[in-house]
Write a protein that holds these residues in place. Structure first.
Motif: not given
Ligand code: 6GU
Length: 277
Positions: A190-212, A218-224
Motif C-alpha cells: 500500500l502507499l503511505e498515508g499523510p504525515v503531520f508534525t508541529k505546530p498543532p495548528e497551522w493556518r487554522g488547520r489542526g491535526i487528526p484527533e486520533v494522532l493526539l 487506533r492510530i495504527a488502524r487510522w494509518r492503515r
C-alpha cells in the motif's frame, strides 16, 4: 559498495556529492567513481557517436569507447576491492526499453558489492557492447518509468539513491525501511498515508484527533485506512493485485466503503471495471 558510472556528462552526476549519497561516500560506505567516456576516444573530436546502420533518425553510441572504458573499470576492482573478492559487477544499462526499476530490483542491487552504470545519450549504445559484456557480467537493462528522457544520467541518480539508502548504516533509522511504500511485503504494497508534525495548528488547520490520542491501536488502524484510501485513489492497480490474505476484516470493510467489491476469487475489483492482469 563500489559504483562506477561512465558518461559523457560527468557534471550531471554532481548531485552524488550531496545529501544521503554524498554522506555515505564521505563516510566510506560508498565508493563512487564517475568516468568521462570521452577519455577513451582517440580522435581529435573525441567522437562517441555515429549514424545508425540501416538508416533512421538520431545517432548511436560507438562500441569502441565503451569497450575500452569497461575493460579499464573491470580491472580496477582493487587489491582489497570487489575484484579481489572474486566479485563480478552488475552492469546496469539505463534505457527506456529496459525492465522496470522497482523497489525489488533496488533491494537486489543493494546486495551486490559492485555496480557499473552506463548511461547513454542519443538513440543508445551499439548492441554488441551489451552482448559482449553479457557474457562476462550480469547485465540489467533498466527503465525508470514509462516516459522518455534525453539520457540515462537522471535515471542513474534515481537508481543510485534508491540503492544507497538500503545499504546498512546509510539511513539513520533502520526502521525507516519497513513501512516504505513498495517495501516488499511491508504494508502489503500500500502507499503511505499523510504525515503531520508541529505546530498543532497551522493556518487554522489542526491535526487528526486520533494522532493526539496516544492510543497506538487506533492510530495504527487510522494509518492503515489512510493508506488504503490513498492507494485506492492513486494506484487502484495495487488494490486489484493485492493478495486478499494480506488484508484483515477491517481492511476489507474500509475497501468496501471505498467502493471495492470482492470477487469469487477473493480479489478486489470495482463494479463495472475489467480486471487488469
Ligand atoms: Cl533509463 N533512459 C531514458 N533515456 N529514458 C527513460 C529511462 C531511461 N527510463 C525511463 N525513461
Amino acid at each position: 559498495m563500489r559504483i562506477d558510472v561512465v558518461t559523457i556528462f560527468p557534471e550531471y552526476l554532481e548531485p552524488l556529492n550531496v545529501s544521503l549519497v554524498g554522506k555515505a561516500r564521505a563516510r566510506g560506505q560508498l565508493d563512487v567513481r564517475v568516468h568521462d567516456l570521452r577519455s577513451w576516444t582517440h580522435d581529435r573530436h573525441h567522437t562517441v557517436d555515429d549514424t545508425p546502420y540501416g538508416g533512421g533518425p538520431g545517432m548511436v553510441m560507438k562500441p569502441e569507447p565503451w569497450g575500452e572504458a569497461l575493460d579499464h573499470i573491470l580491472t580496477t576492482g582493487g587489491d582489497d576491492g570487489p575484484e579481489a573478492a572474486g566479485e563480478r559487477p552488475v552492469l546496469v544499462v539505463p534505457t527506456p526499453s529496459g525492465e522496470p526499476f522497482t523497489q525489488e530490483l533496488a533491494v537486489e542491487l543493494s546486495e551486490r558489492p559492485w555496480l557499473v552504470f552506463t548511461p547513454a545519450r542519443y538513440e543508445g549504445i551499439d548492441r554488441r557492447v551489451i552482448e559482449e559484456y553479457g557474457e562476462r557480467l550480469d547485465v540489467r537493462e533498466v527503465s525508470i518509468g514509462d516516459y522518455v528522457l534525453a539520457g540515462g544520467e537522471a535515471p542513474v541518480l534515481v537508481m543510485v539513491e534508491a540503492v544507497a539508502r538500503l545499504l546498512p548504516g546509510v539511513l539513520g533509522n533502520a526502521e525507516s525501511h519497513r513501512d516504505d511504500s513498495f517495501a516488499p511485503g511491508a504494508m502489503a504494497d500500500l502507499l503511505e498515508g499523510p504525515v503531520f508534525t508541529k505546530p498543532p495548528e497551522w493556518r487554522g488547520r489542526g491535526i487528526p484527533e486520533v494522532l493526539l490520542s496516544g492510543h497506538h491501536g487506533r492510530i495504527a488502524r487510522w494509518r492503515r485506512d489512510q493508506a488504503l484510501a490513498r492507494t485506492s485513489a492513486n494506484r487502484p492497480d495495487l488494490i486489484a493485485r493485492c493478495d486478499p490474505a494480506a488484508l484483515d476484516k477491517r481492511d476489507r470493510a474500509t475497501l468496501a466503503e471505498l467502493g471495492w467489491q470482492q470477487g469469487t476469487d477473493g480479489r478486489f475489483g470495482r463494479p463495472g471495471e475489467a480486471v487488469e492482469e
